[in-house]
Scaffold this motif. Structure first.
Motif, PDB file in Angstrom:
ATOM      1  N   ARG A  23      -9.054  13.022   4.533  1.00  0.00           N
ATOM      2  CA  ARG A  23      -7.777  12.576   3.990  1.00  0.00           C
ATOM      3  C   ARG A  23      -6.867  13.770   3.708  1.00  0.00           C
ATOM      4  NH1 ARG A  23      -9.376  10.113  -0.611  1.00  0.00           N
ATOM      5  NH2 ARG A  23      -9.930   8.260   0.585  1.00  0.00           N
ATOM      6  N   LEU A  24      -7.443  14.827   3.136  1.00  0.00           N
ATOM      7  CA  LEU A  24      -6.671  16.035   2.868  1.00  0.00           C
ATOM      8  C   LEU A  24      -6.153  16.654   4.162  1.00  0.00           C
ATOM      9  CD1 LEU A  24      -5.627  18.324   1.081  1.00  0.00           C
ATOM     10  CD2 LEU A  24      -7.921  19.342   1.168  1.00  0.00           C
ATOM     11  N   LYS A  25      -6.997  16.722   5.165  1.00  0.00           N
ATOM     12  CA  LYS A  25      -6.584  17.276   6.456  1.00  0.00           C
ATOM     13  C   LYS A  25      -5.418  16.483   7.035  1.00  0.00           C
ATOM     14  CE  LYS A  25      -8.261  18.421  11.080  1.00  0.00           C
ATOM     15  NZ  LYS A  25      -9.408  18.354  12.031  1.00  0.00           N
ATOM     16  N   TYR A  26      -5.507  15.159   6.951  1.00  0.00           N
ATOM     17  CA  TYR A  26      -4.443  14.309   7.483  1.00  0.00           C
ATOM     18  C   TYR A  26      -3.133  14.544   6.734  1.00  0.00           C
ATOM     19  CZ  TYR A  26      -1.898  10.218   9.097  1.00  0.00           C
ATOM     20  OH  TYR A  26      -0.955   9.400   9.640  1.00  0.00           O
ATOM     21  N   GLU A  27      -3.225  14.652   5.401  1.00  0.00           N
ATOM     22  CA  GLU A  27      -2.016  14.859   4.601  1.00  0.00           C
ATOM     23  C   GLU A  27      -1.381  16.216   4.900  1.00  0.00           C
ATOM     24  OE1 GLU A  27      -0.370  12.854   2.645  1.00  0.00           O
ATOM     25  OE2 GLU A  27      -1.782  11.186   2.811  1.00  0.00           O
ATOM     26  N   LEU A  28      -2.193  17.221   5.158  1.00  0.00           N
ATOM     27  CA  LEU A  28      -1.658  18.540   5.504  1.00  0.00           C
ATOM     28  C   LEU A  28      -0.956  18.506   6.855  1.00  0.00           C
ATOM     29  CD1 LEU A  28      -4.625  20.796   4.330  1.00  0.00           C
ATOM     30  CD2 LEU A  28      -2.309  20.838   3.411  1.00  0.00           C
ATOM     31  N   GLU A  29      -1.501  17.717   7.766  1.00  0.00           N
ATOM     32  CA  GLU A  29      -0.924  17.636   9.105  1.00  0.00           C
ATOM     33  C   GLU A  29       0.238  16.658   9.186  1.00  0.00           C
ATOM     34  OE1 GLU A  29      -4.314  16.591  11.413  1.00  0.00           O
ATOM     35  OE2 GLU A  29      -5.063  18.657  11.577  1.00  0.00           O
ATOM     36  N   HIS A  30       0.277  15.679   8.258  1.00  0.00           N
ATOM     37  CA  HIS A  30       1.320  14.652   8.284  1.00  0.00           C
ATOM     38  C   HIS A  30       1.891  14.462   6.873  1.00  0.00           C
ATOM     39  CE1 HIS A  30      -1.536  13.751  11.564  1.00  0.00           C
ATOM     40  NE2 HIS A  30      -0.449  13.479  12.265  1.00  0.00           N
ATOM     41  N   PRO A  31       2.588  15.456   6.337  1.00  0.00           N
ATOM     42  CA  PRO A  31       3.132  15.344   4.967  1.00  0.00           C
ATOM     43  C   PRO A  31       4.130  14.201   4.857  1.00  0.00           C
ATOM     44  CG  PRO A  31       4.085  17.223   6.120  1.00  0.00           C
ATOM     45  CD  PRO A  31       2.973  16.722   6.990  1.00  0.00           C
ATOM     46  N   ARG A  32       4.080  13.516   3.703  1.00  0.00           N
ATOM     47  CA  ARG A  32       4.968  12.377   3.461  1.00  0.00           C
ATOM     48  C   ARG A  32       5.918  12.713   2.318  1.00  0.00           C
ATOM     49  NH1 ARG A  32       0.628   7.684   2.743  1.00  0.00           N
ATOM     50  NH2 ARG A  32      -0.677   9.467   2.105  1.00  0.00           N
ATOM     51  N   GLN A  33       7.187  12.425   2.532  1.00  0.00           N
ATOM     52  CA  GLN A  33       8.208  12.713   1.528  1.00  0.00           C
ATOM     53  C   GLN A  33       7.975  11.867   0.276  1.00  0.00           C
ATOM     54  OE1 GLN A  33      10.522  15.076   1.962  1.00  0.00           O
ATOM     55  NE2 GLN A  33      11.345  14.798  -0.099  1.00  0.00           N
ATOM     56  N   GLY A  34       7.887  12.526  -0.880  1.00  0.00           N
ATOM     57  CA  GLY A  34       7.760  11.816  -2.146  1.00  0.00           C
ATOM     58  C   GLY A  34       6.374  11.298  -2.449  1.00  0.00           C
ATOM     59  N   PHE A  35       5.376  11.691  -1.652  1.00  0.00           N
ATOM     60  CA  PHE A  35       4.011  11.207  -1.898  1.00  0.00           C
ATOM     61  C   PHE A  35       3.042  12.362  -1.759  1.00  0.00           C
ATOM     62  CE2 PHE A  35      -0.121   9.663  -0.538  1.00  0.00           C
ATOM     63  CZ  PHE A  35      -0.377   8.662  -1.448  1.00  0.00           C
ATOM     64  N   ILE A  36       2.070  12.411  -2.665  1.00  0.00           N
ATOM     65  CA  ILE A  36       1.026  13.429  -2.591  1.00  0.00           C
ATOM     66  C   ILE A  36      -0.287  12.797  -3.047  1.00  0.00           C
ATOM     67  CG2 ILE A  36       1.616  14.300  -4.895  1.00  0.00           C
ATOM     68  CD1 ILE A  36       0.731  17.073  -3.913  1.00  0.00           C
ATOM     69  N   CYS A  37      -1.321  12.932  -2.255  1.00  0.00           N
ATOM     70  CA  CYS A  37      -2.611  12.342  -2.603  1.00  0.00           C
ATOM     71  C   CYS A  37      -3.334  13.228  -3.615  1.00  0.00           C
ATOM     72  CB  CYS A  37      -3.465  12.124  -1.356  1.00  0.00           C
ATOM     73  SG  CYS A  37      -3.988  13.651  -0.533  1.00  0.00           S
ATOM     74  N   ASP A  38      -4.350  12.671  -4.282  1.00  0.00           N
ATOM     75  CA  ASP A  38      -5.089  13.420  -5.297  1.00  0.00           C
ATOM     76  C   ASP A  38      -5.744  14.665  -4.711  1.00  0.00           C
ATOM     77  OD1 ASP A  38      -4.400  11.440  -7.072  1.00  0.00           O
ATOM     78  OD2 ASP A  38      -6.281  10.340  -6.849  1.00  0.00           O
ATOM     79  N   GLU A  39      -6.277  14.530  -3.499  1.00  0.00           N
ATOM     80  CA  GLU A  39      -6.932  15.671  -2.865  1.00  0.00           C
ATOM     81  C   GLU A  39      -5.954  16.810  -2.631  1.00  0.00           C
ATOM     82  OE1 GLU A  39      -9.257  12.033  -2.212  1.00  0.00           O
ATOM     83  OE2 GLU A  39      -7.167  12.537  -1.787  1.00  0.00           O
ATOM     84  N   MET A  40      -4.715  16.456  -2.290  1.00  0.00           N
ATOM     85  CA  MET A  40      -3.700  17.485  -2.067  1.00  0.00           C
ATOM     86  C   MET A  40      -3.371  18.219  -3.369  1.00  0.00           C
ATOM     87  SD  MET A  40      -1.743  19.044   0.106  1.00  0.00           S
ATOM     88  CE  MET A  40      -1.408  18.001   1.539  1.00  0.00           C
ATOM     89  N   VAL A  41      -3.343  17.495  -4.475  1.00  0.00           N
ATOM     90  CA  VAL A  41      -3.090  18.146  -5.766  1.00  0.00           C
ATOM     91  C   VAL A  41      -4.158  19.199  -6.043  1.00  0.00           C
ATOM     92  CG1 VAL A  41      -2.951  17.820  -8.265  1.00  0.00           C
ATOM     93  CG2 VAL A  41      -1.878  16.167  -6.730  1.00  0.00           C
ATOM     94  N   ASP A  42      -5.426  18.822  -5.850  1.00  0.00           N
ATOM     95  CA  ASP A  42      -6.503  19.775  -6.099  1.00  0.00           C
ATOM     96  C   ASP A  42      -6.453  20.948  -5.126  1.00  0.00           C
ATOM     97  OD1 ASP A  42      -7.930  18.816  -8.372  1.00  0.00           O
ATOM     98  OD2 ASP A  42      -8.730  17.192  -7.171  1.00  0.00           O
ATOM     99  N   TYR A  43      -6.084  20.667  -3.894  1.00  0.00           N
ATOM    100  CA  TYR A  43      -5.967  21.741  -2.906  1.00  0.00           C
ATOM    101  C   TYR A  43      -4.869  22.732  -3.308  1.00  0.00           C
ATOM    102  CZ  TYR A  43      -5.226  24.031   1.634  1.00  0.00           C
ATOM    103  OH  TYR A  43      -5.088  24.952   2.646  1.00  0.00           O
ATOM    104  N   MET A  44      -3.742  22.214  -3.768  1.00  0.00           N
ATOM    105  CA  MET A  44      -2.633  23.081  -4.176  1.00  0.00           C
ATOM    106  C   MET A  44      -3.000  23.885  -5.419  1.00  0.00           C
ATOM    107  SD  MET A  44       0.524  20.441  -3.421  1.00  0.00           S
ATOM    108  CE  MET A  44       1.804  21.576  -3.990  1.00  0.00           C
ATOM    109  N   LEU A  45      -3.747  23.285  -6.339  1.00  0.00           N
ATOM    110  CA  LEU A  45      -4.216  24.022  -7.511  1.00  0.00           C
ATOM    111  C   LEU A  45      -5.151  25.153  -7.083  1.00  0.00           C
ATOM    112  CD1 LEU A  45      -4.902  21.036  -9.938  1.00  0.00           C
ATOM    113  CD2 LEU A  45      -3.134  22.771 -10.235  1.00  0.00           C
ATOM    114  N   TRP A  46      -6.047  24.843  -6.157  1.00  0.00           N
ATOM    115  CA  TRP A  46      -6.974  25.854  -5.626  1.00  0.00           C
ATOM    116  C   TRP A  46      -6.207  26.986  -4.957  1.00  0.00           C
ATOM    117  CZ3 TRP A  46      -7.918  27.152  -0.409  1.00  0.00           C
ATOM    118  CH2 TRP A  46      -9.033  27.979  -0.178  1.00  0.00           C
ATOM    119  N   MET A  47      -5.167  26.646  -4.201  1.00  0.00           N
ATOM    120  CA  MET A  47      -4.354  27.662  -3.528  1.00  0.00           C
ATOM    121  C   MET A  47      -3.709  28.612  -4.535  1.00  0.00           C
ATOM    122  SD  MET A  47      -4.066  27.395  -0.072  1.00  0.00           S
ATOM    123  CE  MET A  47      -2.378  27.711   0.457  1.00  0.00           C
ATOM    124  N   LYS A  48      -3.439  28.092  -5.742  1.00  0.00           N
ATOM    125  CA  LYS A  48      -2.819  28.906  -6.796  1.00  0.00           C
ATOM    126  C   LYS A  48      -3.857  29.624  -7.662  1.00  0.00           C
ATOM    127  CE  LYS A  48       1.132  25.765  -7.218  1.00  0.00           C
ATOM    128  NZ  LYS A  48       1.833  24.792  -8.100  1.00  0.00           N
TER     129      LYS A  48
END
Length: 211
Positions: A23-48
């Protein structure tokens, strides 16, 4: 970006399932305006270089429901790995974790592969109920805790979910109002400074049964 994602998958710091990583891979490859999945939040926190949402929520639970007053917690909607429960075990709690999608969990967590239902689930042996974005189980938790006078902390979803009666609220505000109306005397929704950079609504029920 691919190198970072590959490293994240190798480390898997949030113990994501294969489904969550896909799911995270799909969201990274196909970002949606105004929407972010829970996995993406954790990934962005990890990136920081920051902790995961579950680690921040575990810290918050431990501040509000200390293990000396609430030694045995039930986590509802723990997901496939019950990672939050494992984090809370390390903080001194006895943990039970419930989710029909539960696949694996670490000792000494008690795993319960079942659905939480306000009509059939028993919560009498637990000192409090906790949940991090439990989706459709949210109203069930609040109704049963209000009935049994059991304290709870729920990190709420940022999008509405269908009511138990089948109606779908038109907005998240309508959903939150519905949840608060179950027991306005003992529950509150707040936005604590819990996860850096994100507004995280938290609903707390306190029934004054702990002295």
């Amino acid at each position: 970006m691919k190198e970072k994602f590959d490293l994240f998958c190798k480390e898997n710091p949030c113990e994501f399932s294969e489904e969550q990583l896909n799911r995270l891979k799909y969201e990274l490859e196909h970002p949606r305006q105004g929407f972010i999945c829970d996995e993406m939040v954790d990934y962005m926190l990890w990136m920081k270089g920051l902790k995961s949402r579950q680690e921040y929520f575990a810290d918050y639970v431990a501040r509000i429901f200390t293990p000396d007053r609430y030694p045995h917690l039930l986590e509802v909607g723990c997901g496939p790995s019950a990672r939050l429960s494992s984090l809370l075990v390390s903080k001194g709690y006895r943990m039970s974790a419930m989710d029909p999608k539960l696949e694996q969990f670490k000792d000494p967590v008690e795993g319960l592969k079942e659905r939480f239902d306000h009509n059939t689930t028993s919560i009498l042996k637990y000192d409090a109920i906790i949940a991090q974005e439990p989706c459709d189980a949210t109203e069930h938790i609040i109704r049963l805790c209000a009935k049994e006078k059991k304290d709870f902390i729920i990190s709420l979803c940022a999008s509405p979910h269908r009511f138990i009666d089948g109606k779908m609220p038109e907005s998240v505000d309508e959903w939150y109002d519905h949840l608060r109306a179950i027991d306005r005397d003992h529950t509150i929704i707040i936005y604590p400074d819990m996860v850096p950079g994100y507004d995280t609504p938290v609903m707390i029920g306190m029934f004054y049964n702990k002295r």
